[in-house]
Design a protein around this motif. Structure first.
Motif, PDB file in Angstrom:
ATOM      1  N   GLU C  31       0.805  -1.236  -0.021  1.00 64.98           N
ATOM      2  CA  GLU C  31       0.018   0.036  -0.010  1.00 64.98           C
ATOM      3  C   GLU C  31       0.900   1.059   0.174  1.00 64.98           C
ATOM      4  OE1 GLU C  31      -3.153  -0.180  -0.217  1.00 64.98           O
ATOM      5  OE2 GLU C  31      -3.634  -2.364   0.081  1.00 64.98           O
ATOM      6  N   LYS C  32       0.316   2.224  -0.503  1.00 70.58           N
ATOM      7  CA  LYS C  32       0.919   3.577  -0.395  1.00 70.58           C
ATOM      8  C   LYS C  32       1.301   4.025   1.056  1.00 70.58           C
ATOM      9  CE  LYS C  32       0.151   5.780  -4.575  1.00 70.58           C
ATOM     10  NZ  LYS C  32      -0.872   6.334  -5.520  1.00 70.58           N
ATOM     11  N   GLY C  33       2.426   4.451   1.155  1.00 66.60           N
ATOM     12  CA  GLY C  33       2.665   5.049   2.577  1.00 66.60           C
ATOM     13  C   GLY C  33       3.107   3.996   3.434  1.00 66.60           C
ATOM     14  N   GLU C  34       3.183   2.910   3.340  1.00 67.45           N
ATOM     15  CA  GLU C  34       3.671   1.882   4.337  1.00 67.45           C
ATOM     16  C   GLU C  34       5.156   1.471   4.296  1.00 67.45           C
ATOM     17  OE1 GLU C  34       1.781  -1.891   4.313  1.00 67.45           O
ATOM     18  OE2 GLU C  34       2.155  -2.163   2.299  1.00 67.45           O
ATOM     19  N   PHE C  35       5.820   0.908   5.593  1.00 67.72           N
ATOM     20  CA  PHE C  35       7.053   0.563   5.749  1.00 67.72           C
ATOM     21  C   PHE C  35       7.137  -1.044   5.594  1.00 67.72           C
ATOM     22  CE2 PHE C  35      11.139   2.799   6.750  1.00 67.72           C
ATOM     23  CZ  PHE C  35      11.952   1.948   6.611  1.00 67.72           C
ATOM     24  N   VAL C  36       7.642  -1.613   4.597  1.00 69.90           N
ATOM     25  CA  VAL C  36       7.535  -3.206   4.568  1.00 69.90           C
ATOM     26  C   VAL C  36       9.016  -3.563   4.477  1.00 69.90           C
ATOM     27  CG1 VAL C  36       6.834  -5.007   3.154  1.00 69.90           C
ATOM     28  CG2 VAL C  36       5.469  -2.990   3.161  1.00 69.90           C
ATOM     29  N   GLY C  37       9.296  -4.362   5.296  1.00 70.91           N
ATOM     30  CA  GLY C  37      10.579  -5.175   5.069  1.00 70.91           C
ATOM     31  C   GLY C  37      10.612  -6.583   4.490  1.00 70.91           C
ATOM     32  N   ASP C 158       6.196   7.257  -5.334  1.00 74.78           N
ATOM     33  CA  ASP C 158       5.463   6.750  -4.523  1.00 74.78           C
ATOM     34  C   ASP C 158       5.795   5.712  -3.778  1.00 74.78           C
ATOM     35  OD1 ASP C 158       3.411   8.751  -5.107  1.00 74.78           O
ATOM     36  OD2 ASP C 158       2.682   7.510  -6.978  1.00 74.78           O
ATOM     37  N   TYR C 159       6.703   4.914  -4.214  1.00 75.26           N
ATOM     38  CA  TYR C 159       7.324   3.744  -3.502  1.00 75.26           C
ATOM     39  C   TYR C 159       8.985   4.004  -3.687  1.00 75.26           C
ATOM     40  CZ  TYR C 159       2.420   2.288  -4.793  1.00 75.26           C
ATOM     41  OH  TYR C 159       1.423   2.035  -4.548  1.00 75.26           O
ATOM     42  N   LEU C 160       9.384   3.810  -2.659  1.00 76.67           N
ATOM     43  CA  LEU C 160      10.966   3.617  -2.704  1.00 76.67           C
ATOM     44  C   LEU C 160      11.385   2.207  -2.127  1.00 76.67           C
ATOM     45  CD1 LEU C 160      13.431   5.576  -2.761  1.00 76.67           C
ATOM     46  CD2 LEU C 160      13.424   5.829  -0.420  1.00 76.67           C
ATOM     47  N   LYS C 185       9.567   8.122   5.026  1.00 72.68           N
ATOM     48  CA  LYS C 185       8.417   7.486   5.226  1.00 72.68           C
ATOM     49  C   LYS C 185       7.124   8.325   5.840  1.00 72.68           C
ATOM     50  CE  LYS C 185       5.282   4.737   7.059  1.00 72.68           C
ATOM     51  NZ  LYS C 185       4.295   5.232   8.195  1.00 72.68           N
ATOM     52  N   GLU C 186       7.807   9.186   6.614  1.00 67.96           N
ATOM     53  CA  GLU C 186       6.655  10.162   7.309  1.00 67.96           C
ATOM     54  C   GLU C 186       6.130  11.084   6.316  1.00 67.96           C
ATOM     55  OE1 GLU C 186       9.055  11.389  10.615  1.00 67.96           O
ATOM     56  OE2 GLU C 186       8.693   9.669  11.928  1.00 67.96           O
ATOM     57  N   LYS C 187       6.888  11.296   5.253  1.00 73.88           N
ATOM     58  CA  LYS C 187       6.400  12.348   4.364  1.00 73.88           C
ATOM     59  C   LYS C 187       5.476  11.908   3.530  1.00 73.88           C
ATOM     60  CE  LYS C 187      10.078  15.823   4.536  1.00 73.88           C
ATOM     61  NZ  LYS C 187      11.211  16.162   3.949  1.00 73.88           N
ATOM     62  N   ALA C 190       6.076   5.173   0.361  1.00 74.62           N
ATOM     63  CA  ALA C 190       6.255   3.891   0.832  1.00 74.62           C
ATOM     64  C   ALA C 190       7.759   3.657   0.630  1.00 74.62           C
ATOM     65  CB  ALA C 190       5.243   3.159   0.209  1.00 74.62           C
ATOM     66  N   VAL C 191       8.153   3.065   1.729  1.00 74.83           N
ATOM     67  CA  VAL C 191       9.408   2.385   1.731  1.00 74.83           C
ATOM     68  C   VAL C 191       9.560   0.732   1.963  1.00 74.83           C
ATOM     69  CG1 VAL C 191      11.950   2.236   2.890  1.00 74.83           C
ATOM     70  CG2 VAL C 191      10.239   4.551   2.945  1.00 74.83           C
ATOM     71  N   VAL C 192      10.068   0.280   0.750  1.00 73.43           N
ATOM     72  CA  VAL C 192      10.169  -1.323   0.885  1.00 73.43           C
ATOM     73  C   VAL C 192      11.373  -1.651   0.714  1.00 73.43           C
ATOM     74  CG1 VAL C 192       9.261  -3.358  -0.457  1.00 73.43           C
ATOM     75  CG2 VAL C 192       7.982  -1.259  -0.599  1.00 73.43           C
ATOM     76  N   THR C 193      11.735  -2.397   1.665  1.00 74.20           N
ATOM     77  CA  THR C 193      13.273  -2.515   1.632  1.00 74.20           C
ATOM     78  C   THR C 193      13.588  -4.325   2.178  1.00 74.20           C
ATOM     79  OG1 THR C 193      15.445  -2.100   2.806  1.00 74.20           O
ATOM     80  CG2 THR C 193      13.491  -1.963   4.124  1.00 74.20           C
ATOM     81  N   VAL C 194      14.614  -4.652   1.403  1.00 80.16           N
ATOM     82  CA  VAL C 194      15.184  -6.037   1.527  1.00 80.16           C
ATOM     83  C   VAL C 194      16.140  -6.001   2.378  1.00 80.16           C
ATOM     84  CG1 VAL C 194      16.404  -7.561   0.602  1.00 80.16           C
ATOM     85  CG2 VAL C 194      14.607  -6.958  -0.720  1.00 80.16           C
ATOM     86  N   THR C 195      16.191  -6.494   3.507  1.00 80.44           N
ATOM     87  CA  THR C 195      17.297  -6.528   4.552  1.00 80.44           C
ATOM     88  C   THR C 195      17.489  -7.606   5.118  1.00 80.44           C
ATOM     89  OG1 THR C 195      18.030  -5.110   6.209  1.00 80.44           O
ATOM     90  CG2 THR C 195      15.743  -5.656   6.325  1.00 80.44           C
ATOM     91  N   HIS C 196      18.935  -7.685   5.891  1.00 74.94           N
ATOM     92  CA  HIS C 196      19.039  -8.636   6.701  1.00 74.94           C
ATOM     93  C   HIS C 196      19.196  -8.163   8.165  1.00 74.94           C
ATOM     94  CE1 HIS C 196      20.006 -11.671   4.080  1.00 74.94           C
ATOM     95  NE2 HIS C 196      21.280 -11.110   3.664  1.00 74.94           N
ATOM     96  N   ASN C 197      19.331  -6.744   8.279  1.00 79.00           N
ATOM     97  CA  ASN C 197      19.586  -5.994   9.487  1.00 79.00           C
ATOM     98  C   ASN C 197      18.507  -5.672  10.245  1.00 79.00           C
ATOM     99  OD1 ASN C 197      20.164  -3.925  11.277  1.00 79.00           O
ATOM    100  ND2 ASN C 197      22.125  -3.916  10.248  1.00 79.00           N
TER     101      ASN C 197
END
Lengths: 274, 257, 278
Positions: C31-37, C158-160, C185-187, C190-197
């Motif tokens: 979705e727009k505006g969410e932070f997904v890992g 809209d999505y990073l 993200k607060e602005k 949407a932030v979608v990130t692949v991560t191990h951290n």
């Protein structure tokens, strides 16, 4: 085993990487080195392995001066180094060939090379990947291949330069366990990292900043040093939690902060005994 | 990604077990022979010989045909030029093109030679580990005075091995940078001039960095570019001499035909 | 409108002996505006997934839609900004300014608008305006990564979408990037990130997608991720799981050291009360 005497080194553009550094590494020690990018840690690693020569001062590896070209082969046999990116360390098409690279350079006969390769495979638990391509392995196994490639030359001292920074935590832990096992077997280890968590069991920790040694001591004293934060390093979260709990009168002994299991066990013990 | 052409297929056949030097020498001799003979009987004999060896290798035929397929267009083109540009008895006449009977013959022969060359090369690469090939080449080059050229046979062999090992890393890098720049709105098809530096500069920097890291890793493992040994024991067995003897007989037979 | 993946499968080297399946039957909505890992081991298919978002790869079966558009369309590409692990893999200009302006000019923005947006982007990643004339390769790792972020943000996506954005950075570099992402993200992006951290990202993530062997093994809020006992876990959460395993009545939804402290103190008071009642 290795001795640095007033070692200085500057990059070609003139920025100093190491300044008047003195350091003695004893046989069988596990030394952790930590610092921000650009603090000189990697330059230190290259100096310790004789790949870079000091501009002033000297590095002695078991009484061999790294600036003496005739001692080069001797130094290579004594000190091995593993780097950050496993992929740029592979030279062979299969794991076996990759491991043979070092012994081949030492001009050992084929039978001896096989022995070295077999032993290195056994020590890193990679036997079943012998004929696989190192690139097809996972990141952690890849880094173990790089480690085995160095082990095949039977060095006494191993230097690790941020070897887990590109791995996922699980593989990182597995690689670190392999390194600790080698340490228990008597190898001297210099372990360079960004991650303080990995240095919980080190014999000694050195903190570097701008080419100088800022802090030195056993893990417990280094971790509790207040200047750590100002050096731009972050504490392991379990240590941070332990520090916070201490302020509320709950004291978790240092040894129990190394793993989540031991930490939880200690809390249960504290809370249930009354 | 493409199908792996000329790749090694592990096996335990007699052909796999031969010393790489025997096989390299055989392919070189057969290559020369292919271009020396000028009669159809010889060409047929060479094809028969190839199929006999291919059966011996125990590998599926598609491994070898795979090596020929990408070159088919080129071979067909050669065939056509021979067909149309050789003087002789005309078969027919289309506008300015006059295919000749002699041309047809020459075209067939030349095409067959190229195909044979590819097939024998595929036989070598499919039945021999690439590093055994480099090791074999290194051994064969060792007596040559390469030092005058500023390289040693050891350096050449290492260079070949490293290139084989490093190629996939390079492709990966190209893919990565391409994906990153595509996300910044680059159109590689529409705007090639504009996009070249965006691809080439990060790529070059990356490759140089990779090469520096590799050089350090190699140096730390004692590489000096001078004499080194190899894990692959090369020794000519009885079967190698037998194979070379059979090859010699075959060559004489073809030349007599 | 979100990014929607329906029954997506993907294999590399299709129809050759080297064919390897990377993703199987993936259904996903961002979705727009969410932070997904996006979590998972190496080779699980995480990076493949991100490349499907912006059309670099095309699904073998199933569909990918970005706000209802085919991801290979230019308009869809503009809506998705991508940054990969090593900023050095994409930087090539002589100055930071040119680097950030590069994407804008590609999408045909005017000089004036480009300038405006470069300043906007550089502010979003808190780089100083004096840095604009510098050579990107003279910057630190964290700063380079922020330039890469800025060059993606300048297009006002809209999505990073990020692939391991903090791997290989030192602790201060990691902190810089995490704080920047939080602000982005607060602005509303949407932030979608692949991560191990996990240690770094767990406090920021709203939703987690766990991929195992090319399939989605878990998808949902981080609270339910913890409650269901999924792995991997950051050390703090792992410790709370151990406490629960030892019969302690603790809440597993703990994301930061402060949360954990609070939870342990609460545990102490509960147990203290029980003890005094006995």
């Amino acid at each position: 085993m290795i001795r640095l005497e007033k070692v200085s080194y500057s990059y070609p553009d003139g920025t100093p990487a190491l300044e008047d550094l003195n350091l003695v590494i004893k046989k069988g020690e596990f030394i952790g080195v930590i610092g921000k990018n650009g603090s000189g840690k990697s330059t230190l690693a290259l100096q310790l392995s004789g790949l870079l020569k000091p501009q002033t001062g000297r590095v002695m590896i078991r009484e061999m001066d790294t600036r003496d070209p005739s001692k080069l082969s001797g130094i290579r046999k004594l000190v091995g180094i593993v780097f950050q990116n496993p992929e740029t360390q592979f030279v062979g098409r299969t794991v076996e060939e990759d491991l043979a690279f070092g012994p081949e350079n030492l001009c050992l006969p084929p039978v001896e090379i096989r022995k070295c390769v077999d032993l290195a495979l056994a020590e890193t638990g990679l036997e079943k990947y012998r004929h696989r391509s190192p690139k097809a392995l996972s990141g952690g196994q890849g880094q173990c291949v790089a480690l085995a490639g160095v082990l095949a030359m039977r060095p006494e001292c191993l230097i690790f330069d941020e070897v887990t920074s590109m791995l996922d935590p699980k593989s990182g832990i597995a690689v670190l366990e392999t390194i600790k096992k080698l340490h228990r077997k008597g190898k001297t280890i210099v372990y360079i990292t960004h991650n303080l968590e990995e240095l919980h069991d080190a014999d000694r920790i050195l903190i570097m900043e701008k080419g100088k040694m800022r802090l030195e001591g056993d893990p417990e004293s280094v971790f509790s040093d207040v200047s750590l934060q100002t050096l731009g390093l972050s504490l392991p979260s379990l240590i941070e939690l332990a520090e916070n709990l201490k302020m509320h009168g709950i004291v978790i002994p240092w040894e129990k902060t190394s793993t989540p299991q031991s930490f939880a066990e200690e809390i249960c013990r504290l809370f249930l005994k009354t | 990604m493409q199908e792996p052409v000329f790749s090694y297929v592990p096996g335990a056949s007699l052909l796999h077990k031969l010393d790489p030097r025997t096989k390299i020498a055989a392919v070189m001799l057969l290559g020369v022979l292919t271009f020396r003979i000028d009669n159809f009987a010889g060409i047929v004999a060479l094809f028969v010989f190839f199929f006999a060896l291919a059966l011996l290798s125990g590998l599926p035929m598609k491994v070898f045909f795979r090596a020929v397929r990408p070159m088919m267009l080129f071979i067909f083109f050669i065939f056509l030029t021979q067909l149309f540009f050789t003087d002789g008895r005309a078969l027919a006449s289309y506008w300015v093109l006059k295919p000749s009977l002699e041309g047809l013959e020459k075209g067939f022969k030349l095409a067959a030679r190229f195909i044979l060359l590819l097939l024998f090369a595929a036989l070598l690469t499919a039945s021999t580990d690439p590093s055994a090939i480099t090791c074999g080449i290194e051994r064969m080059l060792r007596p040559l005075p390469l030092r005058w050229l500023g390289v040693s046979s050891f350096e050449l062999a290492t260079m070949m091995n490293i290139s084989i090992a490093f190629l996939p890393l390079l492709f990966e890098r190209v893919e990565r940078t391409k994906a990153a720049q595509a996300a910044r709105g680059i159109d590689f098809v529409k705007n090639p001039f504009h996009s070249v530096p965006a691809l080439a500069i990060p790529l070059l920097r990356g490759v140089i960095r990779d090469a520096e890291e590799l050089a350090l890793a190699m140096e730390s493992r004692g590489y000096q570019g001078s004499r080194r040994t190899s894990i692959h024991e090369l020794s000519m067995q009885k079967s190698d001499w037998k194979a070379l003897f059979i090859l010699a007989l075959f060559i004489i037979l073809v030349l007599v035909l | 409108m979100p990014i929607i993946l329906e029954n997506v499968s993907f294999s590399y080297s299709r129809k050759t002996p080297l064919e390897t399946s990377a993703l199987r039957d993936v259904n996903l909505r961002i979705e727009k505006g969410e932070f997904v890992g996006i979590l998972g081991e190496k080779g699980a298919g995480k990076s493949t997934l991100t490349k499907l978002f912006n059309g670099v790869l095309k699904p073998e079966t199933g569909t990918v839609r970005v706000d209802g558009l085919d991801p290979s369309l230019r308009e869809a590409k503009r809506r998705i900004g991508m940054v990969f692990q090593q900023a050095a893999d994409q930087l090539f200009c002589k100055t930071v300014y040119e680097e950030i302006a590069f994407g804008l000019l590609n999408f045909g923005h005017s000089k004036k608008e480009t300038e405006e947006r470069v300043y906007e982007a550089i502010e979003a990643v808190s780089l100083d305006q004096t840095e604009l004339s510098r050579d990107p390769f003279s910057l630190s790792g964290g700063e380079m990564q922020r330039v890469a972020l800025a060059s993606a943000l300048a297009l006002r996506p809209d999505y990073l979408v990020l692939d391991e954005p903090i791997t290989g950075l030192d602790p201060s570099g990691k902190k810089e990037i995490l704080e920047t992402l939080k602000r982005i993200k607060e602005k509303g992006t949407a932030v979608v990130t692949v991560t191990h951290n996990l240690k770094g990202f767990f406090p920021l993530l709203e939703r987690i997608v766990l991929i195992r062997e090319g399939r989605i093994a878990f998808q949902g809020s981080r609270e339910s991720y913890l409650e269901k006992g999924c792995e991997p876990l950051p050390p703090i959460a792992s410790m709370m799981k151990e406490l629960r395993a030892r019969g302690m009545p603790v809440n597993l939804a703990v994301f930061t050291v402060e949360d954990a402290l609070e939870e342990i103190l609460r545990l102490k008071s509960i147990l203290g009360k029980e003890n005094s009642e006995n």
